[in-house]
Design a protein around this motif. Structure first.
Motif, PDB file in Angstrom:
ATOM      1  N   GLU A  59       0.826  -1.208   0.000  1.00  0.00           N
ATOM      2  CA  GLU A  59       0.000   0.000   0.000  1.00  0.00           C
ATOM      3  C   GLU A  59       0.853   1.248   0.000  1.00  0.00           C
ATOM      4  N   HIS A  60       0.159   2.327  -0.337  1.00  0.00           N
ATOM      5  CA  HIS A  60       0.810   3.627  -0.206  1.00  0.00           C
ATOM      6  C   HIS A  60      -0.142   4.583   0.512  1.00  0.00           C
ATOM      7  N   TRP A  61       0.405   5.654   1.099  1.00  0.00           N
ATOM      8  CA  TRP A  61      -0.408   6.655   1.815  1.00  0.00           C
ATOM      9  C   TRP A  61       0.397   7.909   2.020  1.00  0.00           C
ATOM     10  N   GLU A  93      -3.984   0.547  -2.423  1.00  0.00           N
ATOM     11  CA  GLU A  93      -3.033  -0.458  -2.910  1.00  0.00           C
ATOM     12  C   GLU A  93      -2.260   0.119  -4.091  1.00  0.00           C
ATOM     13  N   HIS A  94      -1.030  -0.378  -4.210  1.00  0.00           N
ATOM     14  CA  HIS A  94      -0.203   0.089  -5.344  1.00  0.00           C
ATOM     15  C   HIS A  94      -0.825  -0.332  -6.660  1.00  0.00           C
ATOM     16  N   THR A  95      -0.665   0.431  -7.671  1.00  0.00           N
ATOM     17  CA  THR A  95      -1.058   0.054  -9.049  1.00  0.00           C
ATOM     18  C   THR A  95       0.220   0.016  -9.906  1.00  0.00           C
ATOM     19  N   GLU A 135       6.551  -0.270 -11.443  1.00  0.00           N
ATOM     20  CA  GLU A 135       6.472   0.986 -10.660  1.00  0.00           C
ATOM     21  C   GLU A 135       5.015   1.365 -10.487  1.00  0.00           C
ATOM     22  N   CYS A 136       4.630   1.831  -9.118  1.00  0.00           N
ATOM     23  CA  CYS A 136       3.238   2.231  -8.833  1.00  0.00           C
ATOM     24  C   CYS A 136       2.962   3.531  -9.555  1.00  0.00           C
ATOM     25  N   THR A 137       1.813   3.537 -10.228  1.00  0.00           N
ATOM     26  CA  THR A 137       1.483   4.723 -10.994  1.00  0.00           C
ATOM     27  C   THR A 137       1.130   5.894 -10.090  1.00  0.00           C
ATOM     28  N   VAL A 138       0.824   5.614  -8.750  1.00  0.00           N
ATOM     29  CA  VAL A 138       0.422   6.710  -7.842  1.00  0.00           C
ATOM     30  C   VAL A 138       1.619   7.208  -7.048  1.00  0.00           C
ATOM     31  N   CYS A 139       2.229   6.264  -6.322  1.00  0.00           N
ATOM     32  CA  CYS A 139       3.269   6.718  -5.394  1.00  0.00           C
ATOM     33  C   CYS A 139       4.673   6.494  -5.941  1.00  0.00           C
ATOM     34  N   HIS A 140       4.687   5.828  -7.128  1.00  0.00           N
ATOM     35  CA  HIS A 140       5.973   5.563  -7.770  1.00  0.00           C
ATOM     36  C   HIS A 140       6.859   4.651  -6.957  1.00  0.00           C
TER      37      HIS A 140
END
Ligand code: ZN
Ligand code: ZN
Length: 573
Positions: A488-490, A504-506, A526-531
């Motif tokens: 996850e990211h936050w 959750e990471h994408t 690589e997560c498209t949101v939090c990288h």
């Protein structure tokens, strides 16, 4: 006895008082014939006696004892002792004196001539003879007389002036024995004393003296001759009431003035009961004796020499009640007490859980002005109609307030609501933010608004117990970077008090180095949101040559043919 009638005058011209009635007064209502008091007797023994006789003659004239009652017993005249008198009815029917014993007889011996003087004085003459007075009283206004006919009878009214006067005297009258009767009027003879009961009329009676008579509470003041009839004289003792004093010790009550009274007077007559705050008057006592409304001075004094006695007031203490409102503490039972009892004597202090220390009582009701309870009930209420006082427990709060919702030393982002509670719920603690008192909102919350620097929040209860927190309040959270873990990211405030945008990471693949026909490539996810990255440095296969592509195509054709052939065989079979 005189041989002649020497004068003519009325028997009585005085007004006399007898049995509280006036006799012979001008209004002529009541008349009485009474030798002792009559004017004729006075004239005979004064004017006539002094005029008619020389000094030497007077020395020879004795005092004659006379009885002066009416023959029918209706009038008892006082016995008299006279120098000069006139005859009685009994005398002129006494044969020993030479008269006829019948009153009705025309007795020549009773017929007397009048002198010229008597005629000048107007004596009434009938048949050649005047009437002449006898001293014997009749009923009412009439007196006996001897008529001009010589008989004796009840005759003229006392005021008649035409009746003759015949004086008589004795040179050596016989001594008469007189009986003495005493009326001690409540007194008694002194012990061992015997009073004389008779005396000779020509002697002097030695009357009993003050030493011979006693009467408790009185002083003897002499004798009064109250009657002298039928040779019996009656003396009545005269007494003067002694004065006594009752004084009153009201024993803390209102003062009662001394009372002056006589020996047989009731000690409490006219005495008002005293009053005493907190007490009911229960009567007077003398020594150990109760005193009632009928008690006389004589009942209390040991003897009549006791001139003053002091009565002491008795009091019954009224009962009062102290009630205790412990205001959340352990109960304290009602205390009953009296006016002079200490209010708090024997009262066990209550206890109260939750941080309270008992420090005393205050007055709940009624409204009273005292400043201390270390006093008696009377000092407390000062009005004995107040029968109940309620005291309330006063508690010292020993615990400080609690500031709820803030943590000392912490940094907060944005306005911070907090509450303050205190164990003493009866009073609200004072809340001070940075030196300034603040009020809670309708829901009881305080708010620390964002500001630069530190907040100092103080809560103080009414006993100066103080709680304090120091915090920092920023304008808002500071979410500067993504944070993440494997899945996850936050975003998280850098002061650690808030997390947002958690998810959750994408992941997507990212090529780091393209593959060629001669060289492998490199890629990572690589997560498209939090990288956030994973599978870094993953190898990518080299690109295929032309010949390798043809070979792969032929092999796939061959596989298809084999599959077709197998299916055909299955159908045939
Ligand atoms: Zn924050
Ligand atoms: Zn992510």
């Amino acid at each position: 006895m005189c041989d002649n009638i020497i004068d003519s005058q009325s028997y009585q011209n005085f007004v006399i008082r007898k049995d509280d009635k006036l006799y012979n007064s001008k209004d002529f209502t009541n008349y009485v014939s009474d030798w002792e008091t009559c004017s004729l007797r006075q004239w005979l023994n004064k004017t006539f006696y002094n005029t008619a006789f020389s000094r030497e003659e007077k020395m020879l004239i004795g005092t004659t004892f006379l009885e002066n009652n009416s023959p029918d017993g209706t009038w008892f005249g006082t016995d008299t002792g006279d120098k000069i008198f006139i005859l009685s009815f009994e005398d002129v029917i006494n044969s020993a004196y030479g008269f006829d014993s019948s009153k009705s007889e025309f007795d020549e011996a009773r017929k007397l001539k009048g002198t010229d003087y008597s005629k000048c004085q107007g004596v009434y003459i009938s048949q050649g003879y005047p009437h002449w007075w006898l001293r014997t009283p009749g009923d009412g206004k009439a007196v006996y007389l001897v008529s001009s006919y010589g008989w004796a009878a009840l005759g003229q009214g006392v005021y008649g002036t035409g009746v003759g006067v015949v004086p008589a005297l004795k040179l050596n009258p016989k001594a008469v024995d007189v009986s003495v009767v005493y009326d001690l009027d409540g007194g008694a003879w002194a012990e061992g004393y015997t009073a004389p009961t008779s005396y000779k009329a020509n002697e002097t009676l030695a009357l009993p003296t003050a030493e011979n008579v006693v009467r408790a509470g009185y002083t003897f003041s002499g004798w009064e001759q109250t009657s002298f009839v039928n040779k019996t004289v009656t003396y009545t003792a005269k007494w003067i009431s002694n004065g006594y004093t009752v004084s009153f010790d009201s024993n803390g009550g209102t003062a009662v003035a001394d009372k002056s009274l006589k020996w047989s007077d009731k000690v409490l007559d006219g005495v008002s009961d005293p009053t005493k705050a907190g007490y009911t008057f229960a009567g007077w006592k003398y020594a150990d004796s109760a005193v009632s409304s009928d008690t006389k001075f004589s009942d209390l004094a040991a003897d009549d020499k006791v001139s003053e006695i002091t009565l002491v007031a008795e009091w019954t203490a009224k009962t009062y009640t102290i009630k205790f409102d412990t205001r959340g503490g352990t109960p304290v039972a009602d205390k009953t007490l009296h006016w002079d009892d200490k209010v708090l004597d024997g009262v066990v202090p209550p206890t109260k859980e939750g941080g309270f220390e008992f420090i005393g009582w205050n007055i709940v009701s009624p409204k009273l002005s005292v400043t201390t309870l270390n006093c008696t009930y009377g000092e407390l209420v000062q009005d004995d109609s107040i029968d109940t006082v309620t005291l309330g427990a006063v508690w010292r709060d020993t615990e400080k307030p609690v500031i709820i919702g803030l943590e000392n030393g912490k940094i907060y982002c944005g306005p911070q609501k907090f509450k303050v509670t205190d164990n003493d719920t009866s009073r609200t603690a004072v809340v001070i933010i940075n030196g300034k008192s603040v009020e809670p909102d309708a829901d009881g919350y305080y708010t620390a608004e964002p500001a630069n620097g530190e907040f100092k929040i103080i809560a103080v209860d009414s006993f100066a117990n103080m709680a304090m927190v120091q915090i920092t309040v920023n304008a808002a959270h500071d979410y500067s970077d993504w944070k993440f873990d494997e899945n996850e990211h936050w975003k998280e405030c850098k002061y650690g008090d808030s997390v947002i945008e958690k998810g959750e990471h994408t992941f997507e693949w990212v090529t780091d180095k393209e593959a060629t026909e001669t060289e492998k490539g490199i890629a990572h996810e690589e997560c498209t949101v939090c990288h956030a990255k994973r599978n870094e440095n993953t190898e990518v296969q080299k690109l295929k040559t032309k010949w390798e592509k043809i070979r792969d195509w032929l092999i796939s054709i061959l596989v298809k043919i084999i599959k077709w052939f197998i299916d055909l065989i299955k159908d045939v079979c």
